[in-house]
Design a protein around this motif. Sequence first.
Motif, PDB file in Angstrom:
ATOM      1  N   MET A  23      18.237   6.858  36.644  1.00  0.00           N
ATOM      2  CA  MET A  23      19.099   7.099  35.579  1.00  0.00           C
ATOM      3  C   MET A  23      18.799   6.490  34.094  1.00  0.00           C
ATOM      4  N   TYR A  57      19.767   5.650  30.329  1.00  0.00           N
ATOM      5  CA  TYR A  57      20.600   5.908  29.237  1.00  0.00           C
ATOM      6  C   TYR A  57      20.349   5.345  27.907  1.00  0.00           C
ATOM      7  N   THR A  80      18.890  15.117  25.978  1.00  0.00           N
ATOM      8  CA  THR A  80      18.661  15.142  27.742  1.00  0.00           C
ATOM      9  C   THR A  80      17.298  15.411  27.913  1.00  0.00           C
ATOM     10  N   GLU A  97      14.285  15.257  31.712  1.00  0.00           N
ATOM     11  CA  GLU A  97      14.094  15.229  33.156  1.00  0.00           C
ATOM     12  C   GLU A  97      12.411  15.163  33.284  1.00  0.00           C
ATOM     13  N   ALA A 155      16.028  10.896  35.002  1.00  0.00           N
ATOM     14  CA  ALA A 155      16.969  11.672  34.018  1.00  0.00           C
ATOM     15  C   ALA A 155      17.163  10.786  32.844  1.00  0.00           C
ATOM     16  N   SER A 188      19.305  10.687  29.102  1.00  0.00           N
ATOM     17  CA  SER A 188      20.372  11.090  28.323  1.00  0.00           C
ATOM     18  C   SER A 188      20.664  10.135  27.343  1.00  0.00           C
ATOM     19  N   LYS A 236      27.394   2.716  33.711  1.00  0.00           N
ATOM     20  CA  LYS A 236      27.414   3.461  32.344  1.00  0.00           C
ATOM     21  C   LYS A 236      28.911   3.244  31.589  1.00  0.00           C
TER      22      LYS A 236
END
Length: 914
Positions: free
Chosen positions: A568, A570, A631, A633, A655, A657, A733
């Motif tokens: 992930m 962010y 977003t 992926e 991913a 975001s 997060k």
Amino acid sequence: MYLIILLSYITSLAFSSDPAEVFITVDERYFKQNAEINIRSGTNLDIDCASTVIGSSTVNYKWYRSKTPYTSQKDQRVQVSQQKNLIALAEPSHSGYYMCLISSAEGYSVFTPVIHVIIEYFDIVTEQDQVTIEPYEKVFVLKCSHINANPPPVVTWKKDGIDVTNINSGSNVMHVTGKVVDKQYNIEVNDLLLLNYQDTFAGTYTCDVEGTGTYFRGRTSVAKSYSVKTAASNSLMPDNSTRILFIDNGGKPRVGESVTLRCGASGYPTPNYEWQDTNNVKLTTSDVYDVLETSMVVKSIKVSDDNEEYKCAALSGGTKSVEPIRLTLSDMKPQFNKSMDNSQYNIPGATVIIDFGLKVKGNPIYLWNGINLAQFVMSEDGSTSDHSRGVLAMNFDDGILTIENIQKNASGIFQCIAYNEAGMVTQYKTVIIRDAQPAEVAHTTQSNEDITVLGNNIHSVRGANFTMQCTGSGNPTPSDITIDVPDSSSASVTSSLVKVNKEGKYIGNLLIDKVSEAYAGNYSCCTHNYVAGQKNEACITINLAVEERVTVTQNSPDTDYTLVIGNMVYGTEGYPLSASCKATGLPRPTISITRSENSCGTVSTITKSNDIEFTDQRIIQVDYESDDCPTDEFQCCGENTIQGTPYEHCYEAIAVSFVKGAEPHEVRIENIGTLALDDSSLVSLMETLSLNCSAKSFPESTFTWEYRNTGSSANVFQPLDNLNFQTSLTKTKGFTFSILNTDGVAGDFFTGTNYEFKCTAKNVFGGTSVIKRIQITTSAANEVSANVYLSVGIVLFVLALIIILIMYIFFLISSGKKNKSELGCMRHCICKCCEPKDPPVVDPHPHFDYKLLTLEKVATNSFHVPAYSHPRLVPVDTSDPSTSRAPVYRELEQMTLQSQSLQSKTMNKYEELF
């Protein structure tokens, strides 16, 4: 286990002058089992030259005997037989060391191991004599040196029935042991010396002997008996000079044992004795020595004591006699250098030196076996032979055999036997003489799971450990081998080159540890030998290629505005973000990206070569703007090919975001120590201080810790040092927390009582601080201990009540009650399945099946065994299905209802079974 002593040569290398293969095999087990044979005199001596010979038409056997096993081939033994089996009537003169020589008509010979034959006899006839000692006789000898017994018996001298052989019995009466150093008085070992005339010498002296060995052990007899008188004369001793007559070094002790040194001297008046070390320093009784009169005990022999020299000094009438006594440790079994090559190659006309690098303590004797040594020209006397194989020189001092001008027909196996009192060892050397062959070199590295060898090419994975090997051959055997590394950056590898000369080949092993690109390149391996005085050199080139299968990993950077957790990524709203994946491998891999139709962001490919880590990388990077792509992926895959085989690896989907940025807020400190359950501000001196500081923010926060002693005059916050405090950081997060721990108990670091701890959380958007008051106390620790003890006591009390309840139920059941109503207030605790059923109807003619039960099962079923039954046998009525699976106590209840006649029959069957 049979041991092949000699082999003519392998067929593939056979020579025209010696076409036949001859195998002479000695049964090593036989000679080990019969290393020492005790035979009674007058019985048959029967020993076998236990061996087999293959490939020879004529075999000769010769048995030799010697008085000691230390007889070299220069000084041959007495030949006693020419038969394979030596059979003779055992006579006293037959004692000795026997060795069998096996010879073939083809010119091969082998000596067998030694057999020590001891002919035992004990023929003692008492000899009597009357002697008179005159006052002028300083030395009077009572003889008992020739005793007709074998093995040598134990000798004890007695005067009027009292033992006088004790080494501490005095310096005028001495039992001779060890070595006689003065020949004037014809003294021999086991004689008794009477020194310096005394009237008390008169009496009856006997030389008592006690048998040893196998057949006569413990048998006693008197060998000599003397009636000694002293003369009534006033004659003076004409000579008062002092002479040492004998010395005794105590034999050969082992390390850790003690040894007694003895010395006996004549002189008038009776000599005084003094013991000295090798530097003439007088020795006295101590932790090392026990100094007596005519003897000295050396305690706890050390290795360094071997060959140490001591001196015995006898002083009398102004004269002095000194004799050195050398302490000698017991022999150690010889040892050959096992790491030496057991083969030797050379050309006709060369000089061959066979040396096994023997290590030995003591003076060993060497024997040489092999191709009939008589067919060599002996350098000692220059004699010749029609079938000369070379000029032979045997050195019997250091076990080295030298053959000059050796010929091809001298090829074969040579055996060296070295032995001393501690034992015998054997070593072999195969000598191969063949025509000259210039040096050659071959690549002999072996493939394994990390490397693949194809001809002179090596393909290695990164980080592998392996040995690069090349082998030089030729005749004579190459004298050296080298492996040159490809460049100066790998020069340290050269020191890892190990050279081995083995079986006519010179092998070079280059040890390469943790392969990297620095080791890639061409290696040159060279060797050489000399033929007819000219150098012949051979070289090959070995190529090393370093390879690594492709691996794809997450490569997204963790920045002030970005948080990466696993797959992930962010980002912070309003700020750009870069997400990437990396493919690593050798050869350089290719990398590809898989995205959906709605994917956004800009894709770029980057190639990096890391000269420090020696890696080739391909990176795919996707750059995002939060306003355009909230977003996304994507997935990365890499490929490379190693030795024609393609490899692929993919990383899980990444991913992306964006999160709204926020400065740290809701920052707080929690006391997570033991006392925090009672009061969050308390910390015991005897526990570890543990504080947790948490904050909500994005991107994640960083933390700094400070503290101050509120009772101190400075009263300012100080940063916590890393030596006494440990911190850990956990990121998620939107949430981050840091745990602070003391490296030990709080009492080790805090001297005051009241402290304040400040935690500051920061990120790119700002920072927030919070303070926590902590009281360091001792009373709280005692209170919590009392609470803990109270809790434990309550738990133990409840457990005790439960155990008592269970025991009460068990007692009610085992008491034989049948109904729940009879169980009193506990009937509600008994389930229906546990209630006994009605007794079964008894069959007047039941059929019993006897089962064997263990005592464990009897205890488990909790029943009473009837007095007439066996505790391990229970009769069961198999015809009644309702009782065939009933508990065992029901079966026993049936047994109690049987008639006496049935009980009698039952017992009879029990007795039959047991």
